[in-house]
Each structure stands twice: as C-alpha cells, then as structure tokens.
Design a protein around this motif. Structure first.
Motif, mmCIF file in Angstrom:
data_model
loop_
_atom_site.group_PDB
_atom_site.id
_atom_site.type_symbol
_atom_site.label_atom_id
_atom_site.label_comp_id
_atom_site.label_asym_id
_atom_site.label_seq_id
_atom_site.Cartn_x
_atom_site.Cartn_y
_atom_site.Cartn_z
ATOM 1 N N GLU A 419 3.509 -7.894 4.973
ATOM 2 C CA GLU A 419 3.041 -7.934 3.665
ATOM 3 C C GLU A 419 2.401 -6.652 3.266
ATOM 4 O OE1 GLU A 419 -0.264 -11.020 1.848
ATOM 5 O OE2 GLU A 419 -0.969 -10.115 3.714
ATOM 6 N N GLU A 423 0.478 -6.673 -1.776
ATOM 7 C CA GLU A 423 0.277 -8.052 -1.750
ATOM 8 C C GLU A 423 -0.879 -8.649 -1.203
ATOM 9 O OE1 GLU A 423 5.258 -8.421 -1.326
ATOM 10 O OE2 GLU A 423 3.786 -8.168 0.632
ATOM 11 N N ALA A 424 -1.341 -7.984 -0.144
ATOM 12 C CA ALA A 424 -2.616 -8.328 0.254
ATOM 13 C C ALA A 424 -3.963 -8.514 -0.638
ATOM 14 C CB ALA A 424 -3.066 -7.728 1.547
ATOM 15 N N ARG A 426 -3.600 -8.881 -3.826
ATOM 16 C CA ARG A 426 -3.256 -10.003 -4.926
ATOM 17 C C ARG A 426 -3.733 -11.314 -3.892
ATOM 18 N NH1 ARG A 426 2.014 -8.010 -5.691
ATOM 19 N NH2 ARG A 426 2.200 -6.598 -7.119
ATOM 20 N N ARG A 427 -3.285 -11.487 -2.757
ATOM 21 C CA ARG A 427 -3.742 -12.739 -2.013
ATOM 22 C C ARG A 427 -5.031 -12.775 -2.006
ATOM 23 N NH1 ARG A 427 -4.844 -12.508 3.306
ATOM 24 N NH2 ARG A 427 -3.541 -10.670 3.659
ATOM 25 N N ALA A 430 -6.440 -14.028 -5.297
ATOM 26 C CA ALA A 430 -6.303 -15.574 -5.444
ATOM 27 C C ALA A 430 -7.174 -16.207 -4.664
ATOM 28 C CB ALA A 430 -4.897 -15.758 -5.122
ATOM 29 N N SER A 431 -7.621 -15.989 -3.463
ATOM 30 C CA SER A 431 -8.586 -16.712 -2.763
ATOM 31 C C SER A 431 -9.707 -16.745 -3.273
ATOM 32 C CB SER A 431 -8.642 -15.970 -1.278
ATOM 33 O OG SER A 431 -9.267 -14.726 -1.313
#
Length: 646
Positions: A419, A423-424, A426-427, A430-431
């Motif tokens: 990752e 991307e981290a 974005r994660r 989202a969390s």
C-alpha cells in the motif's frame, strides 16, 4: 459535511512582487526611484520572491513520515506491506521406506516452472498413505459419501440443540503409527463474514458455536479413543478451515474412523460440508531466509558511529515482507517508523523497496555498534502475483525429493501489493465514516452486524429493555436482538431453519464487541429475537384443478413473505414488531398463485390459536418476529358478479 482542505500556497510570485513594489517608496523614504526590472535591487527582490514562493509550496506538501505518524496517532495501520496469498494444499509423497514422511513447517513448494512464486507450509504435515480411488466416507443420519463429489452440502450435527454426531472414514492404508498430526480440510458452506481460517480476514478468537469432541475409532471393532490434541481451524464448524488431529501413541493408520460429536448442537443452522480432504495444510506465498556470516559481517565492519546504518538482505529487494534481527545476541524489534522511538530503543524499520533493515539516528532509535555479529531471519514474497486458480502441478522448490507433489484444494487468494502512502491516506479518510462508538440505536445495530468473525444478518436495538426488569423501561439499558445469517436458497430443503437463533459463541462475540464500544453509563445485553408461531387459513374461490400444487405454492409464498431474513415488502426480512395484516398476506398469496386460484380471504392465528374470522391486523411485540408454522386452505363458493345486490 466535510471541511474543504486548506490551501496554503495561494500567494503567487506576481502577487508578492506587486505588494513589494507598492512598499518600496515608503520603506526607502522616496530615495529608491527606479522600480523597473533592470534595477539590481528589484532583481534581488524578484529572486527572494521566487524562493519564498517555493517555501510556500512546501507548506502544502505533507511528508510521508508525518502521514505515517498521524495514522498511528489515530490508531490506524500505517501503509500496509505486501500481503501474501494463501491456499490449502493436498500433499502426496512416495514413501521410500516403512515410515510416514513428515514435511516440516516452511517447506517450499511452487506451481511456477521458473520457481518465482513459492509457497511455504504453515505447519508440519505428516503425509499418510492413501488408498487410490477410495473416497472419504461420511455418515450422519445415513451414508452421505456420494454427496461430497457432487458438491451437495451435507448437513452436520443437525440436533436442534440436542446431542448430535457425524462419522467419517479416511482412506488410509497400512498399519503405520503417526509421526505427526492428521491434516484435514473441512470446506463448509459458510457466510462470507466467516472467512476461512487460512485467509487474512480470518478472526482467531471467536467463541465456537458449540462444544465439539473429536475422537477416533477402528471401523468394525470397538477400539476407539480421544485424540491427544485437536487444532480446530474451523472454529467449531463456524467456517472452512484446516483441522489438525494429533493421534495418541497407540494409534495407527488402521484406525481410520473419526467421530465428531457434541452434547448440544447449538449452531444457528446445521453446518453444511462441501468437501473433506486428507493430508491438507495451509500455505502462504512467502519464503523464509536467514542471512548471517561473512556477507553481513562485511557490512557491520564498515559501519561508523553515525546515523542511518542499514543491512542489505540478499534477494529481498521489492519482495521483503518481515524480518527478525539479532545483533550480538540482542534482539531488535521492527517498527513502522522512528517517530515514537527513544535513543536507547533497539528498533529498526524495513525498507521493502531496497530490501534492507534500517536503524535509527541516536535520537529516535539506537545506533548499532560497528563490527557486531548480525543475524537476520526474513520472509520474501507477497503481492497479487500469488493469486491464482486451483492447480495440481505443485512441485518442491527446495531440497525436497521430486516424489513430493501437491495440488491446491482451494483458490490461492488474498495476495495484495504494498500500500502506498496515498492509498493509506484514502483508507484513513474512509475510516472516519466508520461507526466505532455505540451512541444511537443505529450505532448498536451497525456494530452488531459488523462484529468480526460472525455472520449477523439482522439486529434490532431495543432501548430501555433490561432482561432483569421486563415490565419497566430502564434508562441506559440497551438489548440488541440478533438474527444470524443462515442459508435461504431452499426453504423446503434439508437443514432449513425457519426461526434462526444466534449460537452462544455469536452472542458472546457481539456482546464483547459492543462492550468495547458502549458509553460508560450504558448497559448492553445481547439476546435472540422472540419468534411467534403463525397459522394462516386462506379461502380460495372456486375449485382449483391442482389443489396440491396450489397448497405448495401458497405455503412457500407465505413462508418467504414472513421470513425473518428474506421476507417483507423489501425482501430483507420481516420488520421487527410489524403487525400481521391479512390484506398484506392476501396480496402476497395472490401474487404467487397468479391464475392457479383466487384468494378471497386470509385469516391469521397466533401462538397456536386457530385462525379466526376477524380481518383486523394481528399485533406483535417490539422485538417479535413471525414464523409460519401451518397453512390451511379452504374452498369457498365462487361469487358471481352482482350476486348479493338488491
């Protein structure tokens, strides 16, 4: 509503120069009169404005180290490394003597002729001799051996809360003692929320749905006994998994029978067995290496007492997964970054791109001393390249004899590439929308349905309900009622459960999950729903040609319409506490019958009462769900148009 991201570099070079030129007359007391670009002073100001514009641009660029540190402060994972794919292998070996061969954990096998994709076994595996062409026999209430090759699910332990058992006979040959455990793959028709034991999403500490006992017996005799140890990867037949049975010292391959029993079959629905294989072991797309000796000694001898020391690992570039480091018999531990390290902490960071172990700078992480003897055990592999279908061409990738072969019993899946920091981020974004605290009733429902490791299909939070005070609402008390996910593909088939109840392990898992998320002043209880038996009488006009078919279609339609999982107008389960309307059931029945018959009236009886003639709705309690127990049809004379009018 989300806040817009701030923009810190909105001041341009032109804006800065315009503001500077306006201030020149005042700052120079009128002595600076030439403000054109040809003036050397203006040239210097333009240069400084250019440099300041670059600094302003840097304000908007968050470094990767800061992103990783913020993720850790938020309690989130840093950028995830490559994840290895996983599968289950059926291993065969040609014996060269009388002993049963044992493959140790870490044995490398590959399905790639070039040997680039290597999987290693997770556990030791004893490869027992098997009788070719002989299937595993399964006996529950009758012989079910023929159902497994056809992938027809075999219901196990269908005791409805009472004692239950199932017997299996393995196709072992000879009379060999066991040098290791028996590896069995139990492939079950389990919900997606109960991930198989070999995949990354599997949850290890979920309480089992029932207390299971594994024992062995010798077919045709009364010789039997318990296994010395059982490693149940299925979690009590909650999910697919590898079961490792450790036989006692007096066991031999003549004792081919396995008895699985329970004093109380409390599964939400009978587990459905799809496949059973012997000599099975989980394997992951990774390979372990050990680096020590001259290669590392040359690197440590070249170290200076300066920050940024590192160890390059052989064949680890772009493939490094994890590592364990020892310097002069002192263990060092891995960390995601050095942000929270102290000067004396023996920590290191993995540079997976270079395939290296990186040490601290003396402020965040200790600087290792030069010349120390180093030893590094590390794993390489991972990524999407390990994912693939079911193949039978697995061969040894190391020093194993060529007689060892394997075939994958399930698809290799779960592999993921590393990752990136983007991307981290974005994660993490989202969390922020995930429910982590139980405040409202919807929060309790969401958290109950997303409890890791168990498959909860529906939940209802009853505010104020306290089991110890059933007649009075209790402030701060919340009782969550669960409906487990059970098969609904065939409502008339074997193993169908009309009123699914959560198993004891599910209740404990959800209660523990909600306990961690509740507010301090809230009492949380987890219970099963209350099911109400419903009997329906349907009046049909005229004389249907096929009364048996009409009755079957009518029963199936009403059963599905009142079902707690697929019923209701939306098809997502009958709503908790919704009253039963005869007109609603009449519409559902007529929709299913079509031209077969005309439904003129529907009567409803509750909790064993006979359906009456009253056409009013039948109320249910707030946490009640209906379950259809009986449907009766009655033929009434057809009413002609205009009949009964004066």
């Amino acid at each position: 509503m989300t806040l817009p991201a701030p923009k810190l570099d909105d001041l341009t070079w032109a804006d800065m120069m315009a503001a500077i030129r306006r201030r020149i007359p005042a700052e120079s007391d009128g002595t600076w009169t030439l403000h054109a670009p040809v003036d050397p002073g203006v040239t210097l100001l333009e240069l400084f404005a250019y440099l300041l514009e670059q600094r302003l641009y840097w304000l908007d660029q968050v470094p990767d180290a800061l992103v990783v540190a913020i993720l850790r402060l938020l309690g989130l994972e840093p950028p995830r490394p490559a994840r290895p794919a996983a599968t289950v292998l059926h291993v065969t070996a040609r014996r060269t003597g009388t002993a049963v061969p044992v493959l140790p954990a870490g044995t490398a096998l590959t399905r790639d002729p070039a040997g680039r994709i290597v999987f290693t076994l997770d556990d030791d595996l004893a490869v027992f001799p098997l009788a070719e062409g002989t299937p595993v026999t399964v006996w529950t209430d009758r012989d079910r051996t023929a159902d497994l090759p056809a992938r027809r699910g075999v219901p196990l332990l269908a005791g409805h809360g009472g004692p239950a058992s199932a017997r299996f006979t393995l196709p072992l040959t000879g009379a060999h003692p066991a040098p290791g455990p028996i590896g069995l793959l139990f492939e079950l028709d389990a919900p997606a929320a109960s991930a198989p034991s070999w995949l990354p999403g599997a949850v290890a500490d979920v309480p089992p749905p029932a207390e299971l006992t594994w024992s062995w017996f010798r077919p045709g005799t009364d010789v039997h006994g318990p296994f010395a140890k059982v490693e149940d990867g299925t979690g009590g037949l909650r999910r697919s998994g590898v079961v490792r049975l450790h036989p006692p010292a007096d066991w031999t391959t003549r004792d081919t029978g396995i008895l699985l029993s329970t004093p109380a079959a409390t599964h939400a629905a009978p587990p459905r067995l799809l496949g059973l294989a012997v000599n099975a072991a989980a394997a992951h797309h990774r390979q372990w290496h050990t680096a020590s000796g001259e290669h590392l000694q040359e690197q440590t001898d070249a170290w200076l007492k300066l920050p940024g020391q590192h160890l390059l690992l052989p064949e680890a570039a772009e493939r490094l997964l994890e590592a364990r480091v020892s310097l002069a018999d002192e263990e060092w531990r891995p960390v995601p970054d050095f942000t929270f390290g102290g000067p004396a902490d023996r920590i290191f960071v993995l540079d997976r791109t270079e395939g290296a172990v990186v040490f601290g700078d003396g402020l965040t992480g200790r600087i290792p001393r030069p010349g120390r003897e180093a030893s590094v055990t590390y794993a390489t592999g991972g990524g999407r390249a390990g994912n693939g279908g079911m193949t039978a061409n697995w061969v040894p990738a190391g020093d194993l004899p060529a007689a060892v072969t394997a075939a994958s019993l399930v698809r290799a899946e779960g592999g993921a590439d590393p990752e990136t920091v983007t991307e981290a981020r974005r994660r993490a974004a989202a969390s922020l929308g995930e429910v982590t605290r139980a405040v409202t009733a919807d929060d309790f429902v969401t958290l109950a349905r997303t409890t890791p490791g168990v498959a909860v299909a529906r939940a209802y939070a009853s505010l104020g309900e306290h089991p110890g005070h059933p007649c009075t609402p209790v402030p701060g008390a919340v009782t969550v009622h669960l409906v487990p996910a059970v098969p609904r593909d065939d409502t008339t088939g074997e193993g169908f459960v009309a009123a699914p109840l959560p198993d004891p392990g599910m209740l404990c898992a959800v209660a523990a999950h909600l306990e961690r998320a509740r507010l301090l002043t809230t009492e949380v209880f987890v219970r099963a729903p209350r099911y109400r038996d419903v009997a329906v009488r349907a009046d049909l006009s005229g004389d249907p040609a096929d009364r048996a078919r009409v009755s079957a279609v009518l029963t199936e339609a009403l059963r599905r319409h009142l079902d707690p999982l697929v019923g209701g107008e939306e098809g997502d389960g009958w709503p908790f506490g919704q009253p039963l309307h005869p007109s609603v059931l009449l519409r559902a029945a007529q929709r299913a019958l079509g031209d077969l018959a005309v439904v003129t009236a529907v009567a409803i009886g509750l909790d064993g009462a006979e359906p009456g003639e009253d056409c009013r709705e039948v109320p249910l309690g707030p946490v009640d769900l209906p379950v259809l127990r009986a449907v009766r049809t009655r033929i009434v004379p057809a009413v002609e148009p205009g009949e009964g009018l004066a």
